[in-house]
Design a protein around this motif. Sequence first.
Motif, short mmCIF file in Angstrom:
data_model
loop_
_atom_site.label_atom_id
_atom_site.label_comp_id
_atom_site.label_asym_id
_atom_site.label_seq_id
_atom_site.Cartn_x
_atom_site.Cartn_y
_atom_site.Cartn_z
N GLY A 210 0.80 -1.22 0.00
CA GLY A 210 0.00 0.00 0.00
C GLY A 210 0.83 1.26 0.00
O GLY A 210 0.58 2.18 -0.78
N GLY A 211 1.83 1.33 0.89
CA GLY A 211 2.66 2.54 0.99
C GLY A 211 3.66 2.67 -0.14
O GLY A 211 3.43 3.40 -1.12
N PRO A 212 4.79 1.97 -0.07
CA PRO A 212 5.77 2.02 -1.17
C PRO A 212 5.20 1.53 -2.49
O PRO A 212 5.53 2.07 -3.56
N GLY A 213 4.34 0.51 -2.45
CA GLY A 213 3.74 0.01 -3.70
C GLY A 213 2.87 1.06 -4.35
O GLY A 213 2.89 1.23 -5.58
N GLY A 214 2.10 1.78 -3.54
CA GLY A 214 1.29 2.86 -4.08
C GLY A 214 2.15 3.96 -4.68
O GLY A 214 1.78 4.59 -5.68
N GLY A 215 3.31 4.21 -4.07
CA GLY A 215 4.22 5.22 -4.60
C GLY A 215 4.73 4.86 -5.98
O GLY A 215 4.93 5.74 -6.84
N ALA A 216 4.93 3.57 -6.23
CA ALA A 216 5.36 3.13 -7.55
C ALA A 216 4.29 3.40 -8.59
O ALA A 216 4.59 3.73 -9.75
N ILE A 217 3.03 3.25 -8.19
CA ILE A 217 1.92 3.56 -9.11
C ILE A 217 1.82 5.06 -9.34
O ILE A 217 1.61 5.52 -10.47
N LEU A 218 1.98 5.84 -8.27
CA LEU A 218 1.87 7.30 -8.38
C LEU A 218 2.94 7.87 -9.30
O LEU A 218 2.67 8.79 -10.09
N GLY A 219 4.15 7.35 -9.24
CA GLY A 219 5.23 7.84 -10.09
C GLY A 219 6.01 8.96 -9.45
O GLY A 219 5.67 9.46 -8.37
N THR A 220 7.04 9.38 -10.13
CA THR A 220 7.94 10.42 -9.61
C THR A 220 7.94 11.70 -10.46
O THR A 220 8.60 12.66 -10.10
N ASP A 221 7.21 11.69 -11.56
CA ASP A 221 7.13 12.87 -12.43
C ASP A 221 6.10 13.83 -11.84
O ASP A 221 4.89 13.60 -11.94
N LEU A 222 6.56 14.91 -11.21
CA LEU A 222 5.65 15.83 -10.53
C LEU A 222 4.65 16.48 -11.46
O LEU A 222 3.60 16.96 -11.03
#
Length: 261
Positions: A210-222
């Motif tokens: 949920g936490g880090p996994g969700g971050g992978a879905i969200l992405g890093t491109d602001l």
Amino acid sequence: AASGSSLGGVIYPIIFYRLLNEVGFGWAVRALAFVALGTLLVPIFFMKMGIKPVKPRAVLDWDAFTDWPFVVFTLCSMIGFVGLYVMLFYISYFAGVTGAASAEMSFYLVPIMNAASMFGRTLPNALSDRVGPMNVLAPGAIICGGLTYAMIGVDSLAGVTIIALLYGFFSGVFIALPPVCLVRLTKDKSKVGTRMGMGFTFFAFGVLCGGPGGGAILGTDLSNLQWTKLWAYGGTASTASGLLLFALRFWLSRGKFLVKM
């Protein structure tokens, strides 16, 4: 005990936020450590074990892996923790990045959620004593899923604050009741501690997804954060968990509706 951790979730972030610019990161963290030390010394000195086990508990109860109600409940809850921590991790960041709230207000969404969670970890628990913990846990998970889906359409401070309050309350159900269900599903009460540890070990994988996994879905491109995909991911996990818990509840009750489970 569960509501106490919510109170800590209100106090600790505010202490840290206020001290960060005053004394720096290092001493802000040390201040939290001193608060934890002072408060934890109280139970260390005054609490006593009610019943001492005859022998040390086993790390694993191998029979649990063939106890299908226990296995299914653990998997259902693990999926639920995926959705739970998507919202807990990212609602504050969402409000700040999208401009739905100021930087300071987006931070305070976390204490707001935890304040509401204090009531979500006590009032539904009282209800569960009357109707059964699974009859409260399953609807709570589905409501959390619906609130997570609702984040797809949120673009204002009022909207994100209302969802934070509601989610804080209903997420309290999902945090406080799984241990109660694990006790109910353990026939041999001498193995409660072992099975509790086994269950929460698997729940931890849900937190990771949920936490880090969700971050992978969200992405890093602001400029192109995938908020819709993130909320859909969290909402689907919570809703699926609730539906599976309902299925387990009807399986255990053999299809009966008006029964305490």
